[in-house]
Design a protein around this motif. Structure first.
Motif, short mmCIF file in Angstrom:
data_model
loop_
_atom_site.label_atom_id
_atom_site.label_comp_id
_atom_site.label_asym_id
_atom_site.label_seq_id
_atom_site.Cartn_x
_atom_site.Cartn_y
_atom_site.Cartn_z
N TYR A 1 0.83 -1.20 0.00
CA TYR A 1 0.00 0.00 0.00
C TYR A 1 0.87 1.26 0.00
N ILE A 2 1.95 1.23 0.79
CA ILE A 2 2.87 2.36 0.82
C ILE A 2 3.52 2.53 -0.54
N SER A 3 3.99 1.43 -1.11
CA SER A 3 4.65 1.49 -2.40
C SER A 3 3.72 2.01 -3.48
N ASP A 4 2.49 1.54 -3.52
CA ASP A 4 1.53 1.96 -4.54
C ASP A 4 1.19 3.44 -4.40
N PHE A 5 1.02 3.90 -3.17
CA PHE A 5 0.64 5.29 -2.97
C PHE A 5 1.78 6.22 -3.38
N LEU A 6 3.01 5.88 -2.99
CA LEU A 6 4.14 6.72 -3.36
C LEU A 6 4.31 6.71 -4.89
N ASP A 7 4.13 5.57 -5.52
CA ASP A 7 4.25 5.49 -6.97
C ASP A 7 3.25 6.41 -7.64
N ARG A 8 2.03 6.44 -7.14
CA ARG A 8 1.00 7.31 -7.70
C ARG A 8 1.41 8.78 -7.61
N VAL A 9 1.91 9.19 -6.44
CA VAL A 9 2.32 10.58 -6.27
C VAL A 9 3.49 10.92 -7.17
N ARG A 10 4.44 10.01 -7.29
CA ARG A 10 5.62 10.27 -8.11
C ARG A 10 5.25 10.35 -9.59
N VAL A 11 4.34 9.50 -10.04
CA VAL A 11 3.88 9.57 -11.43
C VAL A 11 3.24 10.93 -11.71
N GLN A 12 2.38 11.39 -10.80
CA GLN A 12 1.75 12.69 -10.98
C GLN A 12 2.79 13.80 -11.02
N GLY A 13 3.82 13.67 -10.19
CA GLY A 13 4.89 14.67 -10.21
C GLY A 13 5.60 14.72 -11.54
N TRP A 14 5.90 13.56 -12.10
CA TRP A 14 6.56 13.52 -13.40
C TRP A 14 5.67 14.11 -14.49
N ILE A 15 4.38 13.84 -14.42
CA ILE A 15 3.46 14.37 -15.43
C ILE A 15 3.50 15.89 -15.44
N PHE A 16 3.59 16.49 -14.26
CA PHE A 16 3.65 17.95 -14.21
C PHE A 16 5.01 18.49 -14.66
N THR A 17 6.09 17.82 -14.24
CA THR A 17 7.42 18.39 -14.48
C THR A 17 7.99 18.11 -15.86
N VAL A 18 7.63 17.00 -16.48
CA VAL A 18 8.25 16.63 -17.77
C VAL A 18 8.09 17.72 -18.82
N PRO A 19 6.89 18.26 -19.06
CA PRO A 19 6.78 19.31 -20.09
C PRO A 19 7.64 20.53 -19.78
N LEU A 20 7.80 20.86 -18.49
CA LEU A 20 8.63 21.99 -18.11
C LEU A 20 10.10 21.69 -18.35
N LEU A 21 10.53 20.49 -17.98
CA LEU A 21 11.93 20.12 -18.15
C LEU A 21 12.32 20.05 -19.61
N ARG A 22 11.38 19.68 -20.47
CA ARG A 22 11.68 19.60 -21.91
C ARG A 22 11.91 20.98 -22.53
N ARG A 23 11.57 22.02 -21.82
CA ARG A 23 11.85 23.37 -22.33
C ARG A 23 13.32 23.71 -22.26
N LEU A 24 14.03 23.04 -21.36
CA LEU A 24 15.46 23.34 -21.19
C LEU A 24 16.26 22.76 -22.35
N PRO A 25 17.17 23.52 -22.92
CA PRO A 25 17.96 23.01 -24.04
C PRO A 25 18.94 21.91 -23.64
N GLU A 26 19.32 21.90 -22.37
CA GLU A 26 20.30 20.93 -21.87
C GLU A 26 19.93 20.54 -20.45
N LEU A 27 19.78 19.22 -20.21
CA LEU A 27 19.44 18.73 -18.88
C LEU A 27 20.62 18.10 -18.17
N ARG A 28 21.72 17.95 -18.88
CA ARG A 28 22.89 17.32 -18.28
C ARG A 28 23.34 18.11 -17.04
#
Length: 223
Positions: A154-181
């Motif tokens: 239950y702990i693992s599933d809940f944290l996974d859900r929150v982390r997935v939502q976090g990636w959904i929000f941040t990915v489009p923003l991070l793709r704006r950067l020309p370099e992520l290295r």
């Protein structure tokens, strides 16, 4: 075999849900995108029933919203939502380390610990290289396996859900950067070492630094 059709449908439902979740995380189904059951069924060449079930699963995970008479829409998150996600995942992880870390390490098999270390190394390399697509997969696996050490799905599933939502929000923003290295957090290995050494204070310090890094980076991108 009795029930074999139901098993096949359940498997198909899971496969479609996983595929769509990956599309949403990667930003190929962007926030606000509308679509129907018919559209997805035609895209995957399957019947409407497993698609509808898969979409409802994603709704229950907080990734999609149902729009009456219009189908589904990829959920749109805000920076305020992201801050709440950070707080939620912090509380979950701190609870794990405070109550379960020592027991988890003591009872974990060598294979489980080795697997978590491999995930940490892979995630760290992807982060250092700025390879976002590879990082997302390894990062999610890393946190799932790290939480599974406590033996509470239950702990693992809940944290996974929150982390997935976090990636959904941040990915489009991070793709704006020309370099992520060099711009992405890469402390997975240090965190595993702290957990393995049962060093709760160091683990909490690393997580706090990770949160500060995430909030600072994303805040600049939302200005």
């Amino acid at each position: 075999m009795p029930g074999s059709d139901a098993v096949k449908r359940t498997t198909l439902r899971s496969q479609i849900a996983d595929a769509l979740r990956d599309e949403v995380i990667a930003g190929r189904l962007p926030a606000g995108r509308q679509f129907t059951v018919k559209e997805i069924a035609e895209q995957y060449g399957v019947s409407a029933t497993p698609v509808r079930e898969a979409l409802l699963d994603l709704c229950s995970q907080g990734l999609l919203d149902v729009e009456l008479h219009r189908g589904y829409r990829v959920r749109e998150f805000t920076y305020a939502d992201f801050r709440d996600m950070i707080e939620a995942r912090t509380l979950i992880i701190e609870g794990i380390f405070r109550h379960s870390a020592q027991q988890a390490v003591d009872s974990a098999t060598p294979e489980a610990l080795a697997s978590v270390r491999r995930r940490a190394e892979e995630a760290g390399r992807a982060a250092a290289a700025g390879d976002l697509d590879i990082l997302i997969g390894y990062d999610l696996r890393f946190w799932r396996e790290l939480c599974c050490l406590v033996g509470n799905p239950y702990i693992s599933d809940f944290l996974d859900r929150v982390r997935v939502q976090g990636w959904i929000f941040t990915v489009p923003l991070l793709r704006r950067l020309p370099e992520l290295r060099g711009r992405l957090w890469q402390g997975h290995g240090e965190l595993v070492a702290a957990v393995t050494d049962r060093d709760v204070v160091e683990a909490q310090r690393l997580i706090a630094a990770y949160n500060d890094h995430s909030l600072s980076l994303i805040e600049r991108l939302t200005e």
